[in-house]
Design a protein around this motif. Sequence first.
Motif, PDB file in Angstrom:
ATOM      1  N   VAL A 127     -13.730  -0.791  -4.705  1.00 44.17           N
ATOM      2  CA  VAL A 127     -12.513   0.008  -4.614  1.00 44.17           C
ATOM      3  C   VAL A 127     -12.663   0.972  -3.447  1.00 44.17           C
ATOM      4  CG1 VAL A 127     -11.714  -0.125  -7.009  1.00 44.17           C
ATOM      5  CG2 VAL A 127     -13.447   1.574  -6.388  1.00 44.17           C
ATOM      6  N   ALA A 128     -11.551   1.290  -2.825  1.00 46.13           N
ATOM      7  CA  ALA A 128     -11.527   2.229  -1.707  1.00 46.13           C
ATOM      8  C   ALA A 128     -10.196   2.959  -1.744  1.00 46.13           C
ATOM      9  CB  ALA A 128     -11.714   1.487  -0.377  1.00 46.13           C
ATOM     10  N   ILE A 129     -10.016   3.933  -0.880  1.00 47.74           N
ATOM     11  CA  ILE A 129      -8.798   4.748  -0.858  1.00 47.74           C
ATOM     12  C   ILE A 129      -8.057   4.546   0.461  1.00 47.74           C
ATOM     13  CG2 ILE A 129      -7.865   7.087  -0.913  1.00 47.74           C
ATOM     14  CD1 ILE A 129      -8.961   6.260  -3.607  1.00 47.74           C
ATOM     15  N   VAL A 130      -6.737   4.353   0.370  1.00 49.05           N
ATOM     16  CA  VAL A 130      -5.896   4.190   1.556  1.00 49.05           C
ATOM     17  C   VAL A 130      -5.654   5.564   2.180  1.00 49.05           C
ATOM     18  CG1 VAL A 130      -3.673   3.414   2.444  1.00 49.05           C
ATOM     19  CG2 VAL A 130      -4.782   2.159   0.572  1.00 49.05           C
ATOM     20  N   GLU A 131      -6.153   5.755   3.403  1.00 48.07           N
ATOM     21  CA  GLU A 131      -6.017   7.028   4.100  1.00 48.07           C
ATOM     22  C   GLU A 131      -4.949   6.992   5.196  1.00 48.07           C
ATOM     23  OE1 GLU A 131      -7.519   9.531   2.953  1.00 48.07           O
ATOM     24  OE2 GLU A 131      -9.242   8.774   1.843  1.00 48.07           O
ATOM     25  N   GLU A 132      -4.649   5.814   5.704  1.00 46.43           N
ATOM     26  CA  GLU A 132      -3.653   5.673   6.769  1.00 46.43           C
ATOM     27  C   GLU A 132      -3.011   4.311   6.672  1.00 46.43           C
ATOM     28  OE1 GLU A 132      -3.370   5.454  11.682  1.00 46.43           O
ATOM     29  OE2 GLU A 132      -5.268   5.966  10.719  1.00 46.43           O
TER      30      GLU A 132
ATOM     31  N   SER B 261       1.762   1.097  11.603  1.00 43.49           N
ATOM     32  CA  SER B 261       3.134   0.611  11.684  1.00 43.49           C
ATOM     33  C   SER B 261       3.254  -0.882  11.409  1.00 43.49           C
ATOM     34  CB  SER B 261       3.724   0.932  13.055  1.00 43.49           C
ATOM     35  OG  SER B 261       2.953   0.333  14.085  1.00 43.49           O
ATOM     36  N   ASN B 262       2.152  -1.640  11.617  1.00 43.77           N
ATOM     37  CA  ASN B 262       2.198  -3.081  11.351  1.00 43.77           C
ATOM     38  C   ASN B 262       1.754  -3.426   9.940  1.00 43.77           C
ATOM     39  OD1 ASN B 262      -0.524  -2.575  11.497  1.00 43.77           O
ATOM     40  ND2 ASN B 262      -0.976  -4.061  13.111  1.00 43.77           N
ATOM     41  N   GLY B 263       1.523  -2.399   9.103  1.00 42.97           N
ATOM     42  CA  GLY B 263       1.124  -2.627   7.724  1.00 42.97           C
ATOM     43  C   GLY B 263      -0.369  -2.632   7.487  1.00 42.97           C
ATOM     44  N   ASP B 264      -1.176  -2.630   8.559  1.00 41.09           N
ATOM     45  CA  ASP B 264      -2.632  -2.531   8.388  1.00 41.09           C
ATOM     46  C   ASP B 264      -2.973  -1.180   7.770  1.00 41.09           C
ATOM     47  OD1 ASP B 264      -2.652  -4.949   9.685  1.00 41.09           O
ATOM     48  OD2 ASP B 264      -3.588  -4.207  11.523  1.00 41.09           O
ATOM     49  N   ILE B 265      -4.098  -1.128   7.057  1.00 36.91           N
ATOM     50  CA  ILE B 265      -4.482   0.115   6.394  1.00 36.91           C
ATOM     51  C   ILE B 265      -5.885   0.541   6.814  1.00 36.91           C
ATOM     52  CG2 ILE B 265      -2.998  -0.257   4.401  1.00 36.91           C
ATOM     53  CD1 ILE B 265      -5.469  -1.192   2.832  1.00 36.91           C
ATOM     54  N   VAL B 266      -6.096   1.847   6.848  1.00 38.25           N
ATOM     55  CA  VAL B 266      -7.415   2.412   7.100  1.00 38.25           C
ATOM     56  C   VAL B 266      -7.882   3.052   5.807  1.00 38.25           C
ATOM     57  CG1 VAL B 266      -8.767   4.027   8.476  1.00 38.25           C
ATOM     58  CG2 VAL B 266      -6.802   2.857   9.508  1.00 38.25           C
TER      59      VAL B 266
ATOM     60  N   PRO C 274       0.802  -1.229   0.000  1.00 40.11           N
ATOM     61  CA  PRO C 274       0.000   0.000   0.000  1.00 40.11           C
ATOM     62  C   PRO C 274       0.829   1.271   0.000  1.00 40.11           C
ATOM     63  CG  PRO C 274       0.045  -0.944   2.196  1.00 40.11           C
ATOM     64  CD  PRO C 274       0.721  -1.932   1.302  1.00 40.11           C
ATOM     65  N   ALA C 275       0.203   2.335  -0.441  1.00 42.93           N
ATOM     66  CA  ALA C 275       0.758   3.682  -0.350  1.00 42.93           C
ATOM     67  C   ALA C 275      -0.382   4.621  -0.001  1.00 42.93           C
ATOM     68  CB  ALA C 275       1.406   4.097  -1.675  1.00 42.93           C
ATOM     69  N   LEU C 276      -0.073   5.690   0.684  1.00 44.05           N
ATOM     70  CA  LEU C 276      -1.111   6.658   1.010  1.00 44.05           C
ATOM     71  C   LEU C 276      -1.724   7.222  -0.260  1.00 44.05           C
ATOM     72  CD1 LEU C 276       0.574   8.607   3.946  1.00 44.05           C
ATOM     73  CD2 LEU C 276      -1.234   6.887   4.093  1.00 44.05           C
TER      74      LEU C 276
END
Length: 425
Positions: A283-288, A291-296, A260-262
């Motif tokens: 589809v969705a957008i990576v917002e955060e 540190s463990n690689g999980d994404i919001v 992932p990338a922001l």
Amino acid sequence: MDVGKLIYDSLVAAGFNPFGACGAIGNLYAESGLIPNNLQNTGNTKLGMSDSEYTTKVDNGTYKNFINDGIGYGLAQWTFNTRKQALLEYVKSLGKSIGDATAQIQFMIKELQGYPELMVILKTATSVKQASDAFLNQFERPAKLETAKEEEDRANKRASYGMMYYNKYVPAGSATAQSTVKFNPRTTAPSVTDPYWIHTSKGGKNECIPISGNSCIPNCVGYAWGRFYEITGQRPRLSRANAEMWYGYTADGYRRSKTPALGAVICWSKGKVGVSSDGAGHVAIVEEIKSNGDIVTSNSGYKSTRFWMQTFTKASGYAMNGYTFQGFILPPDATPIADTGSTTIAGLSTNTGSGTTTTVNYRVKVTTQALNIRKGPGTGYALNGSIRDQGVYTIVAESDGAGATKWGKLKSGVGWISLDYCKKI
């Protein structure tokens, strides 16, 4: 000689920021392949001379039509007679060959002083794309193509070359990389009057199908397209078809990644890709990126929920129930960093690493485009550079640590890398 690095260092020394320097380099690569004695291909045929023969004859004076032959030459493919004359006089004043890379670069910097508006952009650009487009249209000014689509494709290709050199020369996690891009996460629903989600027929910016009145949401496609526009400040080249078609639509020119990338678009399919009767994907957008690689992520659902935030875990492979994870579509200036899945768009979060070190001796090939080097075996240790050449490296120690299954110490002593993104050879 790494001509690209020579150009980069020279332009940065002249006051260009990294985006400006790489935007320029991408254009020069498109013009000449960064070969300083490059003679336009039609010139090779017309004159019956190789690049080196032409250069030698210009240098020794036996070819006397350099100024007026109308044939492109050098890094920037100088063609117009007054510019070629100025180039020739400049390199002669230095006692250099017309094919000398350093002389050509210094001449180009001298020429650029006559483009004050362009110089401002190259010193303050906030993206490679912005700098590349300005350099293309104001300095290179190639012949017009037949259609607007061809013009757009040419500009996008040059910007992609610029990004290639940005990824090569700007260290991941460096102050330069992190300070020149700003990312503002969206954690609340867009206003009903926000133009990024209002259809173009109603005065907005969104080109996806209208869903409710003037708006292209609730709909994951309309939301992600608009959010990508909001993030990049540029009309997206993304697909506007069903969500599961986005990842395979590589004609958009954006890079794909499993990391992932922001600001990236995360894509899932449902059922068989392209068969809408069994589901259209999401589809969705990576917002955060944690540190463990999980994404919001920020999301919208077709004719259902207008906006919501949802976390997906790295451990699950970013799985969503009933859907198949396809990957990430990266925004133009994002560089995914492989040890934690973070990116140079924003600062990196950290974990504490610890574990027992074992002495080993073997070689690995790096399998990702950008792999962080850390000062110790874990994402809690400070960055100490990155590997971007997908090359072969010798590992002299292994250790457990946060953020990777196993960490490997580089023989050079520069630091540790995640072995999850390496293949043992």
